[in-house]
Scaffold this active site. Sequence first.
Site, PDB file in Angstrom:
ATOM      1  N   GLU A  36      -8.300   4.873  13.418  1.00 19.64           N
ATOM      2  CA  GLU A  36      -7.618   4.352  12.223  1.00 19.64           C
ATOM      3  C   GLU A  36      -7.332   5.505  11.273  1.00 19.64           C
ATOM      4  O   GLU A  36      -8.213   6.309  10.960  1.00 19.64           O
ATOM      5  CB  GLU A  36      -8.447   3.274  11.502  1.00 19.64           C
ATOM      6  CG  GLU A  36      -7.612   2.666  10.365  1.00 19.64           C
ATOM      7  CD  GLU A  36      -8.344   1.624   9.518  1.00 19.64           C
ATOM      8  OE1 GLU A  36      -9.519   1.324   9.785  1.00 19.64           O
ATOM      9  OE2 GLU A  36      -7.711   1.127   8.559  1.00 19.64           O
ATOM     10  N   ASP A  88      -6.619  15.878   6.901  1.00 20.34           N
ATOM     11  CA  ASP A  88      -5.241  15.412   6.793  1.00 20.34           C
ATOM     12  C   ASP A  88      -4.888  14.835   8.155  1.00 20.34           C
ATOM     13  O   ASP A  88      -4.894  15.547   9.173  1.00 20.34           O
ATOM     14  CB  ASP A  88      -4.323  16.577   6.433  1.00 20.34           C
ATOM     15  CG  ASP A  88      -2.864  16.140   6.312  1.00 20.34           C
ATOM     16  OD1 ASP A  88      -2.475  15.126   6.928  1.00 20.34           O
ATOM     17  OD2 ASP A  88      -2.111  16.828   5.616  1.00 20.34           O
ATOM     18  N   ASP A 111       0.030   5.950   2.328  1.00 23.76           N
ATOM     19  CA  ASP A 111       0.611   6.270   1.019  1.00 23.76           C
ATOM     20  C   ASP A 111       2.125   6.439   1.147  1.00 23.76           C
ATOM     21  O   ASP A 111       2.592   7.222   1.986  1.00 23.76           O
ATOM     22  CB  ASP A 111      -0.009   7.562   0.469  1.00 23.76           C
ATOM     23  CG  ASP A 111      -1.439   7.344  -0.003  1.00 23.76           C
ATOM     24  OD1 ASP A 111      -1.835   6.175  -0.208  1.00 23.76           O
ATOM     25  OD2 ASP A 111      -2.168   8.334  -0.170  1.00 23.76           O
ATOM     26  N   LYS A 115       8.505   9.216  -4.504  1.00 21.80           N
ATOM     27  CA  LYS A 115       9.513  10.174  -4.989  1.00 21.80           C
ATOM     28  C   LYS A 115      10.116  10.955  -3.831  1.00 21.80           C
ATOM     29  O   LYS A 115       9.379  11.420  -2.952  1.00 21.80           O
ATOM     30  CB  LYS A 115       8.871  11.152  -5.985  1.00 21.80           C
ATOM     31  CG  LYS A 115       8.470  10.492  -7.284  1.00 21.80           C
ATOM     32  CD  LYS A 115       7.897  11.506  -8.257  1.00 21.80           C
ATOM     33  CE  LYS A 115       7.490  10.783  -9.523  1.00 21.80           C
ATOM     34  NZ  LYS A 115       6.450  11.481 -10.263  1.00 21.80           N
ATOM     35  N   ASP A 147       3.542  -2.295   2.478  1.00 20.74           N
ATOM     36  CA  ASP A 147       4.190  -3.194   1.522  1.00 20.74           C
ATOM     37  C   ASP A 147       5.447  -2.540   0.961  1.00 20.74           C
ATOM     38  O   ASP A 147       6.147  -3.153   0.164  1.00 20.74           O
ATOM     39  CB  ASP A 147       3.237  -3.482   0.356  1.00 20.74           C
ATOM     40  CG  ASP A 147       2.939  -2.209  -0.418  1.00 20.74           C
ATOM     41  OD1 ASP A 147       2.524  -1.222   0.221  1.00 20.74           O
ATOM     42  OD2 ASP A 147       3.151  -2.175  -1.645  1.00 20.74           O
ATOM     43  N   THR A 185      -7.227  -5.369   5.604  1.00 22.59           N
ATOM     44  CA  THR A 185      -7.774  -4.217   4.875  1.00 22.59           C
ATOM     45  C   THR A 185      -7.906  -4.576   3.399  1.00 22.59           C
ATOM     46  O   THR A 185      -7.390  -5.610   2.946  1.00 22.59           O
ATOM     47  CB  THR A 185      -6.841  -2.994   5.007  1.00 22.59           C
ATOM     48  OG1 THR A 185      -5.644  -3.255   4.254  1.00 22.59           O
ATOM     49  CG2 THR A 185      -6.500  -2.676   6.438  1.00 22.59           C
ATOM     50  N   PHE A 187      -6.434  -3.085   0.864  1.00 23.85           N
ATOM     51  CA  PHE A 187      -5.119  -3.103   0.218  1.00 23.85           C
ATOM     52  C   PHE A 187      -4.351  -4.353   0.600  1.00 23.85           C
ATOM     53  O   PHE A 187      -3.672  -4.938  -0.227  1.00 23.85           O
ATOM     54  CB  PHE A 187      -4.330  -1.831   0.573  1.00 23.85           C
ATOM     55  CG  PHE A 187      -4.601  -0.710  -0.382  1.00 23.85           C
ATOM     56  CD1 PHE A 187      -5.780   0.019  -0.299  1.00 23.85           C
ATOM     57  CD2 PHE A 187      -3.699  -0.369  -1.377  1.00 23.85           C
ATOM     58  CE1 PHE A 187      -6.053   1.059  -1.188  1.00 23.85           C
ATOM     59  CE2 PHE A 187      -3.965   0.663  -2.275  1.00 23.85           C
ATOM     60  CZ  PHE A 187      -5.146   1.374  -2.184  1.00 23.85           C
ATOM     61  N   GLU A 188      -4.478  -4.775   1.842  1.00 22.67           N
ATOM     62  CA  GLU A 188      -3.747  -5.972   2.267  1.00 22.67           C
ATOM     63  C   GLU A 188      -4.235  -7.197   1.491  1.00 22.67           C
ATOM     64  O   GLU A 188      -3.432  -8.033   1.065  1.00 22.67           O
ATOM     65  CB  GLU A 188      -3.909  -6.183   3.767  1.00 22.67           C
ATOM     66  CG  GLU A 188      -2.967  -7.228   4.300  1.00 22.67           C
ATOM     67  CD  GLU A 188      -2.725  -7.073   5.786  1.00 22.67           C
ATOM     68  OE1 GLU A 188      -1.681  -6.547   6.169  1.00 22.67           O
ATOM     69  OE2 GLU A 188      -3.599  -7.480   6.559  1.00 22.67           O
TER      70      GLU A 188
HETATM   71  C1  LIG Z   1      -2.902   2.987   0.214  1.00 20.17           C
HETATM   72  S1  LIG Z   1      -4.435   3.479   0.879  1.00 20.17           S
HETATM   73  C2  LIG Z   1      -4.719   2.275   2.176  1.00 20.17           C
HETATM   74  C3  LIG Z   1      -6.146   2.247   2.646  1.00 20.17           C
HETATM   75  C4  LIG Z   1      -6.449   1.229   3.753  1.00 20.17           C
HETATM   76  N1  LIG Z   1      -5.723   1.551   4.970  1.00 20.17           N
HETATM   77  C5  LIG Z   1      -6.118  -0.156   3.300  1.00 20.17           C
HETATM   78  O1  LIG Z   1      -5.113  -0.740   3.788  1.00 20.17           O
HETATM   79  O2  LIG Z   1      -6.867  -0.700   2.467  1.00 20.17           O
HETATM   80  C6  LIG Z   1      -4.002   4.935   1.809  1.00 20.17           C
HETATM   81  C7  LIG Z   1      -5.201   5.707   2.260  1.00 20.17           C
HETATM   82  O3  LIG Z   1      -4.804   6.768   3.098  1.00 20.17           O
HETATM   83  C8  LIG Z   1      -5.485   7.963   2.698  1.00 20.17           C
HETATM   84  N2  LIG Z   1      -4.605   9.070   3.070  1.00 20.17           N
HETATM   85  C9  LIG Z   1      -3.405   9.349   2.514  1.00 20.17           C
HETATM   86  N3  LIG Z   1      -2.853  10.413   3.115  1.00 20.17           N
HETATM   87  C10 LIG Z   1      -3.716  10.812   4.067  1.00 20.17           C
HETATM   88  C11 LIG Z   1      -3.726  11.861   5.021  1.00 20.17           C
HETATM   89  N4  LIG Z   1      -2.677  12.715   5.118  1.00 20.17           N
HETATM   90  N5  LIG Z   1      -4.782  11.988   5.832  1.00 20.17           N
HETATM   91  C12 LIG Z   1      -5.820  11.129   5.748  1.00 20.17           C
HETATM   92  N6  LIG Z   1      -5.878  10.108   4.871  1.00 20.17           N
HETATM   93  C13 LIG Z   1      -4.847   9.953   4.037  1.00 20.17           C
HETATM   94  C14 LIG Z   1      -5.689   7.799   1.219  1.00 20.17           C
HETATM   95  O4  LIG Z   1      -6.751   8.610   0.736  1.00 20.17           O
HETATM   96  C15 LIG Z   1      -5.996   6.314   1.110  1.00 20.17           C
HETATM   97  O5  LIG Z   1      -7.358   6.015   1.278  1.00 20.17           O
END
Ligand SMILES: C[S@@+](CC[C@H](N)C(=O)[O-])C[C@H]1O[C@@H](n2cnc3c(N)ncnc32)[C@H](O)[C@@H]1O
Length: 214
Positions: A36, A88, A111, A115, A147, A185, A187-188
């Site tokens: 994941e 990352d 994410d 922008k 979303d 999740t 966020f969902e």
């Molecule tokens: C909007 S949150 C969604 C979290 C989870 N998947 C949920 O649906 O509840 C996006 C997550 O991805 C992580 N994230 C963003 N860019 C990332 C990257 N390049 N590598 C690893 N994690 C990343 C962020 O820190 C954050 O926890």
Amino acid sequence: MSEIAPTSPLRLDPERALSGLDWERVFGSPGPVEVEIGIGKGRFLLAVAAARPGVRLLGVEWANEYLRIAEARAERRGLENVRFVRADARELVARGIPDASVDAYYVFYPDPWPKKRHHKRRFFQRPTVDHLARTMRPGACLHVATDHEEYWDQIEPLLDRHPDFGRLPEFGGESFPMPADAPLTNFEAKYEVQGRNRHRGSWRRRDAAAPSRG
Ligand SMILES: C[S@@+](CC[C@H](N)C(=O)[O-])C[C@H]1O[C@@H](n2cnc3c(N)ncnc32)[C@H](O)[C@@H]1O
């Protein structure tokens, strides 16, 4: 040398992970591997780990505060089939994950970097999608949710038109580990309460030898 760094017994050393994961050494046991990306506090990953003890799960997350919460929960629940790495995810998929070794990827609410000048930071871009395809076993599935309308308009054609992927008729499919209708999740769950649009899709890694269809 151990694959595991001292922060949590379940945390992998990122440098070692980026230089190439050996799943047998990471988990110390055989079985399918599922990954994941961007686990947040780990609601989905931990639920799958508990429901499927024979599956080996790796959670990738950049934010240390989320990672620590997920790790603490996994430890409290005594889950032995889950590991975490702070990296990352684009780098990890490109450099750390071996060819044809992953049985499922889950990428939920990545994410959106709305922008335009930040779009290059998005997870879903052709080079990363090529690496997802490279690292998946034939028949493995990639499950995606967002979303964000404009990001979905980028993700959907990128995967629909990729020669190594075929779309499943609906999100989830037979091998999906959870009831796909329930919020999967954090966020969902939050977005459902807010009444936001939800876009979800699943794609199967084609067998390299099989002719591509549609
Ligand atoms: C909007 S949150 C969604 C979290 C989870 N998947 C949920 O649906 O509840 C996006 C997550 O991805 C992580 N994230 C963003 N860019 C990332 C990257 N390049 N590598 C690893 N994690 C990343 C962020 O820190 C954050 O926890």
